[in-house]
Design an enzyme around this catalytic site. Structure first.
Site, PDB file in Angstrom:
ATOM      1  N   ASN A 185       0.859  -1.184   0.000  1.00 47.63           N
ATOM      2  CA  ASN A 185       0.000   0.000   0.000  1.00 47.63           C
ATOM      3  C   ASN A 185       0.897   1.238   0.000  1.00 47.63           C
ATOM      4  O   ASN A 185       1.500   1.566   1.015  1.00 47.63           O
ATOM      5  CB  ASN A 185      -0.896  -0.038   1.254  1.00 47.63           C
ATOM      6  CG  ASN A 185      -1.781   1.197   1.362  1.00 47.63           C
ATOM      7  OD1 ASN A 185      -1.831   2.024   0.455  1.00 47.63           O
ATOM      8  ND2 ASN A 185      -2.473   1.317   2.482  1.00 47.63           N
TER       9      ASN A 185
ATOM     10  N   LYS B  67       0.053   4.219  -0.210  1.00 49.33           N
ATOM     11  CA  LYS B  67      -0.629   5.350   0.431  1.00 49.33           C
ATOM     12  C   LYS B  67      -0.498   6.610  -0.446  1.00 49.33           C
ATOM     13  O   LYS B  67      -0.486   6.510  -1.663  1.00 49.33           O
ATOM     14  CB  LYS B  67      -0.110   5.533   1.858  1.00 49.33           C
ATOM     15  CG  LYS B  67      -0.237   4.230   2.678  1.00 49.33           C
ATOM     16  CD  LYS B  67      -0.024   4.373   4.139  1.00 49.33           C
ATOM     17  CE  LYS B  67      -0.202   3.016   4.810  1.00 49.33           C
ATOM     18  NZ  LYS B  67      -0.083   3.061   6.250  1.00 49.33           N
TER      19      LYS B  67
ATOM     20  N   HIS C 160      -9.350   0.976   5.256  1.00 50.28           N
ATOM     21  CA  HIS C 160      -8.066   1.184   5.928  1.00 50.28           C
ATOM     22  C   HIS C 160      -8.268   2.074   7.158  1.00 50.28           C
ATOM     23  O   HIS C 160      -9.080   3.002   7.138  1.00 50.28           O
ATOM     24  CB  HIS C 160      -7.064   1.824   4.955  1.00 50.28           C
ATOM     25  CG  HIS C 160      -5.679   1.786   5.504  1.00 50.28           C
ATOM     26  ND1 HIS C 160      -5.233   2.671   6.442  1.00 50.28           N
ATOM     27  CD2 HIS C 160      -4.648   0.929   5.272  1.00 50.28           C
ATOM     28  CE1 HIS C 160      -3.982   2.377   6.766  1.00 50.28           C
ATOM     29  NE2 HIS C 160      -3.600   1.319   6.067  1.00 50.28           N
TER      30      HIS C 160
ATOM     31  N   GLU D 135      -6.645   4.423   8.328  1.00 54.61           N
ATOM     32  CA  GLU D 135      -6.446   5.866   8.120  1.00 54.61           C
ATOM     33  C   GLU D 135      -7.744   6.509   7.629  1.00 54.61           C
ATOM     34  O   GLU D 135      -8.078   7.635   8.005  1.00 54.61           O
ATOM     35  CB  GLU D 135      -5.276   6.086   7.142  1.00 54.61           C
ATOM     36  CG  GLU D 135      -3.936   5.804   7.835  1.00 54.61           C
ATOM     37  CD  GLU D 135      -2.835   5.292   6.930  1.00 54.61           C
ATOM     38  OE1 GLU D 135      -2.958   5.362   5.705  1.00 54.61           O
ATOM     39  OE2 GLU D 135      -1.828   4.793   7.489  1.00 54.61           O
TER      40      GLU D 135
ATOM     41  N   GLU E 251      -4.865  -5.135  10.755  1.00 58.51           N
ATOM     42  CA  GLU E 251      -3.840  -4.101  10.904  1.00 58.51           C
ATOM     43  C   GLU E 251      -4.066  -3.351  12.214  1.00 58.51           C
ATOM     44  O   GLU E 251      -4.875  -2.395  12.253  1.00 58.51           O
ATOM     45  CB  GLU E 251      -3.915  -3.111   9.749  1.00 58.51           C
ATOM     46  CG  GLU E 251      -3.738  -3.735   8.392  1.00 58.51           C
ATOM     47  CD  GLU E 251      -3.276  -2.710   7.370  1.00 58.51           C
ATOM     48  OE1 GLU E 251      -2.171  -2.881   6.872  1.00 58.51           O
ATOM     49  OE2 GLU E 251      -3.995  -1.736   7.119  1.00 58.51           O
TER      50      GLU E 251
ATOM     51  N   GLY F 212       2.810   2.277  10.742  1.00 54.36           N
ATOM     52  CA  GLY F 212       3.719   3.402  10.558  1.00 54.36           C
ATOM     53  C   GLY F 212       4.486   3.799  11.802  1.00 54.36           C
ATOM     54  O   GLY F 212       5.108   4.860  11.843  1.00 54.36           O
TER      55      GLY F 212
ATOM     56  N   SER G 263       3.927  -2.065  10.250  1.00 50.68           N
ATOM     57  CA  SER G 263       5.381  -2.052  10.442  1.00 50.68           C
ATOM     58  C   SER G 263       6.068  -3.347  10.020  1.00 50.68           C
ATOM     59  O   SER G 263       7.081  -3.741  10.598  1.00 50.68           O
ATOM     60  CB  SER G 263       5.728  -1.696  11.900  1.00 50.68           C
ATOM     61  OG  SER G 263       5.314  -0.375  12.188  1.00 50.68           O
TER      62      SER G 263
HETATM   63  O1  G3H Z   1      -1.695  -0.610   4.651  1.00 54.66           O
HETATM   64  C1  G3H Z   1      -0.640  -0.758   5.260  1.00 54.66           C
HETATM   65  C2  G3H Z   1      -0.543  -0.492   6.666  1.00 54.66           C
HETATM   66  O2  G3H Z   1      -1.133   0.714   7.011  1.00 54.66           O
HETATM   67  C3  G3H Z   1       0.820  -0.689   7.238  1.00 54.66           C
HETATM   68  O3  G3H Z   1       1.628   0.442   7.077  1.00 54.66           O
HETATM   69  O4  G3H Z   1       3.732  -0.881   6.985  1.00 54.66           O
HETATM   70  O5  G3H Z   1       3.788   1.609   7.071  1.00 54.66           O
HETATM   71  O6  G3H Z   1       3.099   0.278   9.073  1.00 54.66           O
HETATM   72  P1  G3H Z   1       3.152   0.363   7.570  1.00 54.66           P
END
Ligand code: G3H
Length: 249
Positions: A10, A12, A96, A98, A166, A172, A212
């Site tokens: 992803n 983002k 998601h 977010e 997640e 993150g 992460s």
């Molecule tokens: O969609 C992915 C997740 O939000 C994980 O993000 O690997 O940066 O922690 P991350």
């Protein structure tokens, strides 16, 4: 039923045209296990979907990061499921954390989106997960069960659904769930599916972990019985994403 390992990237809200081309070049040159072993799906921002589709190797697939909850129309700024299908984008990420947190997407709204996307022929990566406060108060399973129920209430066919667990506190933050923590929730989710949806769906639905994940921690997580892959954020923008794909074997 065997569940094929799934690795989603992803991206983002990141990237320029040049950066996107660089990531795709890295992926195209990577030697990874075959598509029989691992399903790889990358999710660029909407504006780069067509570019990535035109450049990306054919054994990797593409997901949008969101789509509108119903048929398109007078919804300024939204992208409809029909448009994604029209562009030949097979997957979409829905729910998601977010978007749940920043755009107030409720469990019900997410359930409606998943159902509508599926009805239009998209495959869906449906995201669930608890906050740190919810984990610390002991309500992790209640939270993820309620999020999953809102999807299960609207979905009858789970063939094209991947469930992404997640934990919000791991996204993150560099604070990855331990393999035991991930396995515990994945196992409970599979039990929930077994009891509330059906044994076949529980056995065949892929439950992937996100939060992460990186090249250093993916192997141990991938070794957990109920961890069927990953949804990777930050590390999917880096060459180490290839190492995460390789953790499928
Ligand atoms: O969609 C992915 C997740 O939000 C994980 O993000 O690997 O940066 O922690 P991350």
């Amino acid at each position: 039923m065997a569940r094929k390992f799934f690795v989603g990237g992803n991206w983002k809200c990141n990237g320029t045209t040049e950066e996107v081309k660089k990531i795709v070049t890295t992926l195209n040159e990577a030697e990874v296990p075959s598509h029989d072993v691992v399903e790889v799906v990358v999710s660029p921002p909407f504006v780069f979907l067509t570019l990535v589709k035109s450049l990306l190797r054919s054994d990797f697939h593409i997901a949008a990061q969101n789509c509108w909850v119903r048929k398109g129309g007078a919804f300024t700024g939204e992208i409809s499921a029909e448009m994604l299908v029209n562009l030949g984008i097979p997957w979409v990420i829905i729910g998601h954390s977010e978007r749940r947190a920043l755009l107030n997407e409720s469990n019900e709204f997410v359930g409606d989106k998943v159902a509508y996307g599926l009805s239009q022929g998209l495959k869906v990566i449906a995201c669930i997960g608890e906050t740190l406060e919810q984990r610390e108060s002991g309500s992790t399973m209640a939270v993820v069960a309620a999020q999953t129920k809102a999807i299960a209430d609207k979905v009858t066919n789970w063939d094209n659904v991947v469930l992404a667990y997640e934990p919000v506190w791991a996204i993150g933050t560099g604070k990855v769930a331990t393999p035991a923590q991930a396995q515990e929730v994945h196992c409970e989710l599979r039990k929930w599916l077994n009891e509330n949806v059906g044994a076949d769906v529980a056995a065949s639905t892929r439950i992937i972990y996100g939060g992460s994940v990186n090249g250093a921690n993916c192997q141990e997580l991938a070794g957990q019985a109920d961890v069927d892959g990953f949804l990777v954020g930050g590390a999917s923008l880096k060459p180490e994403f290839v190492d995460i794909i390789k953790s499928a074997t």
